[in-house]
Structure formats: C-alpha cells, structure tokens
Design a protein around this motif. Structure first.
Motif, short mmCIF file in Angstrom:
data_model
loop_
_atom_site.label_atom_id
_atom_site.label_comp_id
_atom_site.label_asym_id
_atom_site.label_seq_id
_atom_site.Cartn_x
_atom_site.Cartn_y
_atom_site.Cartn_z
N TYR A 89 -17.43 -0.97 7.32
CA TYR A 89 -18.36 -0.84 8.48
C TYR A 89 -17.78 0.47 9.46
CZ TYR A 89 -20.68 -4.87 7.28
OH TYR A 89 -21.19 -6.12 6.59
N ASN A 90 -16.52 1.00 8.68
CA ASN A 90 -15.81 2.01 9.56
C ASN A 90 -15.96 3.25 8.76
OD1 ASN A 90 -14.09 3.73 10.66
ND2 ASN A 90 -12.66 1.97 11.40
N LYS A 91 -16.83 4.26 9.25
CA LYS A 91 -17.04 5.50 8.76
C LYS A 91 -15.88 6.27 8.43
CE LYS A 91 -18.07 7.78 12.97
NZ LYS A 91 -16.99 8.39 13.06
N ASP A 92 -14.89 6.03 9.01
CA ASP A 92 -13.52 6.78 8.74
C ASP A 92 -12.60 6.19 7.53
OD1 ASP A 92 -14.01 8.88 10.67
OD2 ASP A 92 -13.49 7.28 12.32
N SER A 93 -13.20 5.09 7.21
CA SER A 93 -12.22 4.40 6.09
C SER A 93 -12.77 4.96 4.87
CB SER A 93 -12.61 2.93 6.09
OG SER A 93 -12.14 2.30 7.27
N TYR A 94 -11.65 5.40 3.96
CA TYR A 94 -11.92 5.60 2.44
C TYR A 94 -10.76 5.10 1.77
CZ TYR A 94 -8.40 9.47 3.30
OH TYR A 94 -7.51 10.19 3.78
N TYR A 95 -10.89 4.92 0.19
CA TYR A 95 -10.21 4.61 -0.50
C TYR A 95 -9.51 5.34 -1.62
CZ TYR A 95 -12.48 0.58 1.96
OH TYR A 95 -13.12 -0.02 2.84
N GLN A 96 -8.36 5.29 -2.25
CA GLN A 96 -7.51 5.77 -3.16
C GLN A 96 -6.98 4.89 -4.13
OE1 GLN A 96 -4.83 8.62 -0.85
NE2 GLN A 96 -6.64 10.23 -0.81
N ASP A 97 -7.19 5.22 -5.29
CA ASP A 97 -6.56 4.19 -6.39
C ASP A 97 -5.23 4.90 -6.66
OD1 ASP A 97 -6.05 2.72 -8.36
OD2 ASP A 97 -7.31 3.85 -10.16
N LYS A 98 -4.12 3.79 -6.52
CA LYS A 98 -2.79 4.18 -6.91
C LYS A 98 -2.34 3.69 -7.97
CE LYS A 98 -2.37 6.24 -2.96
NZ LYS A 98 -2.03 7.97 -2.80
N THR A 99 -3.22 2.73 -8.45
CA THR A 99 -2.74 2.10 -9.98
C THR A 99 -2.21 3.09 -10.99
OG1 THR A 99 -4.59 0.41 -9.68
CG2 THR A 99 -3.30 0.33 -11.59
N SER A 100 -2.81 4.19 -11.23
CA SER A 100 -2.45 5.29 -12.10
C SER A 100 -1.14 5.86 -11.91
CB SER A 100 -3.46 6.21 -12.33
OG SER A 100 -3.88 6.94 -11.32
N GLU A 101 -0.63 5.86 -10.45
CA GLU A 101 0.63 6.35 -10.29
C GLU A 101 1.90 5.32 -10.47
OE1 GLU A 101 0.26 7.80 -6.15
OE2 GLU A 101 -1.62 8.53 -6.28
N LEU A 102 1.54 4.26 -10.96
CA LEU A 102 2.73 3.32 -11.03
C LEU A 102 2.98 3.01 -12.46
CD1 LEU A 102 1.43 0.67 -8.56
CD2 LEU A 102 3.14 2.44 -8.33
N SER A 103 4.18 2.97 -12.96
CA SER A 103 4.77 2.75 -14.35
C SER A 103 4.28 1.16 -14.45
CB SER A 103 5.83 2.84 -14.49
OG SER A 103 6.65 1.96 -13.77
N GLN A 104 4.41 0.60 -15.95
CA GLN A 104 4.40 -0.73 -16.26
C GLN A 104 5.60 -1.45 -15.43
OE1 GLN A 104 1.77 -1.88 -18.46
NE2 GLN A 104 2.50 -3.66 -17.28
N ILE A 105 6.51 -0.81 -15.43
CA ILE A 105 7.70 -1.62 -14.78
C ILE A 105 7.16 -2.01 -13.22
CG2 ILE A 105 10.25 -1.24 -14.03
CD1 ILE A 105 10.65 -0.11 -16.66
N GLU A 106 6.60 -0.72 -12.48
CA GLU A 106 6.26 -1.02 -11.12
C GLU A 106 5.19 -2.13 -11.01
OE1 GLU A 106 8.03 3.43 -9.79
OE2 GLU A 106 5.85 3.38 -10.56
N LEU A 107 4.43 -2.01 -11.75
CA LEU A 107 3.28 -3.00 -11.50
C LEU A 107 3.81 -4.40 -11.92
CD1 LEU A 107 0.44 -1.30 -13.56
CD2 LEU A 107 0.29 -1.77 -11.35
N ASP A 108 4.81 -4.43 -12.77
CA ASP A 108 5.48 -5.75 -13.03
C ASP A 108 6.14 -6.30 -11.79
OD1 ASP A 108 4.39 -5.62 -15.64
OD2 ASP A 108 6.04 -5.35 -16.49
N GLN A 109 6.62 -5.48 -11.12
CA GLN A 109 7.50 -5.69 -9.97
C GLN A 109 6.51 -6.32 -8.90
OE1 GLN A 109 10.10 -1.75 -9.79
NE2 GLN A 109 11.13 -3.27 -8.70
#
Length: 229
Positions: free
Chosen positions: A111-131
C-alpha cells in the motif's frame, strides 16, 4: 513468539491495552491480525499515540506496540524446510524491501507507492545462505515462514546482527514475487517449486497434531482493519 526469538534479535513489544506506554519513541503500532502492512502506523510521541487510541472502538482488533528496529535496511526471509528433515531448508529466499522516499522509517508494503523489492538471494553463496538458515532455525521448526528483519547491511544479516520485526506463519507470500526485475517465467518457476515443496512438507505433519482453524478467524479481522484505514 517472543519466547522463541533469542534476546539479541528481540525488539520490545507489547499488546496495547492503554495501560502501558513505550519507553521511547518512535514506535510502530500494528494490528494483531494485519495483512500486507495494512493498519500499521508509526507513532513519534505520546500525543500521537493517545490520539490513535481515542479513534479505536471496542470492536476494533487488538494492537501491538513495537520498538523501532535500529537496522538501516529491511529484509524478508522466506523459507520452506525439507520434508524429511525440518532442520534443513529446501526453499530459502532473501528479498530486500526498499523505499524511494526520504523517510528513514517508512511503513513499507504493497500500500506504500514508494516501496519496492530487490532479490538478494543470487548475491549469496551457499555457505552464506546456510549461515542465514542457521539463524532462522533457532526460532522454531516451521513448515513455512517469512521473517521480517532489519540489519545495517547484507553482511551483518549473514553474521546474525539483525532484529526481528515480524514472523509471519500464516500463508506468508514470498516477497521475491514482487521483484519487478524478475520475469513472469522466473516467478512461475519459483511458485511451482515452492508449492510442490509445501505439499511435501505438509504431508509430514503427524496425524496426531491438533488442527486449529485459524484461517476462518483471520479474514473478519483483516476486513475490519482495512475498513479503519
């Protein structure tokens, strides 16, 4: 839920019955049964809080007062565990909620017109996701969840230096689906994979586990909150 969140990640929060005031401001006032940030209000002082309280009626839902998280950035962590081992994840996505306005403490959401979203998953390694997963599983063995957290950076999030804003367990939508840079095909593949996994993990629920009819209780409260906006 407070009892499940480790102290280093926990924000001061309490139900607002009008008998207790925050120790410091600003704070966020949230409806107990909200949806997509509907009904969430930022309050900067006791005068604003009392004015908000006076607008409520006996039929309004309960509200939660929550301390503002100190982190500069907001992240949504969506997960579904492995069907054979709830200690391992099958789906884990990290989405950053951003805001185009100059407001340093906006109420983000659809409901906030100024909000938007960015995917960060691809920037993370498997080790970082595990953390990150290692942090999340300290808060419970859920079969689906979306955690809202604030941290100063993605690096601090990985290190566990964050505060939990919310834990959404009721059919939470993965906010990666709101990332405009992703194509329809990318989103469809994510939905297909996540829903297949959710079916598998749902089948692992023991027959002896009590079933609570939460779904039919929530919609009336959500409609009431939206009518107050």
């Amino acid at each position: 839920m407070d009892n499940r969140i480790p102290n280093q990640w926990l924000l001061e929060q309490f139900m607002d019955y009008g008998t207790r005031d925050p120790k410091q401001y600003p704070v966020f006032v949230k409806p107990e049964w909200g949806q997509n940030s509907s009904g969430v209000t930022r309050v900067d002082n006791i005068q604003q809080l009392n004015e908000l309280r006076q607008l409520r009626t006996e039929s309004d839902p309960f509200y939660l007062i929550q301390q503002v998280a100190p982190g500069l950035r907001e992240f949504e962590l969506f997960m579904i565990p492995d069907q054979d081992n709830l200690q391992q994840y099958s789906i884990l996505s990290v989405t950053e909620t951003c805001n185009r306005s100059e407001d340093t403490l906006p109420v983000n959401g659809i409901y906030n017109k100024d909000s938007y979203y960015q995917d960060k998953t691809s920037e993370l390694s498997q080790i970082e996701l595990d953390q990150i997963w290692g942090h999340l599983k300290q808060m419970g063995n859920y079969r689906i969840a979306r955690y809202g957290v604030r941290a100063n950076s993605l690096e601090e999030l990985i290190l566990g230096k964050f505060h939990v804003v919310e834990v959404n367990l009721f059919v939470p939508m993965p906010l990666v689906l709101l990332v405009k840079e992703h194509s329809f095909w990318q989103k469809w593949l994510f939905i297909n994979k996540a829903m297949k996994q959710l079916v598998l993990v749902t089948q692992s629920i023991p027959d002896s586990q009590e079933v609570k009819q939460v779904f039919f209780k929530k919609p009336p409260f959500v409609r009431r909150v939206k009518s107050l906006n």
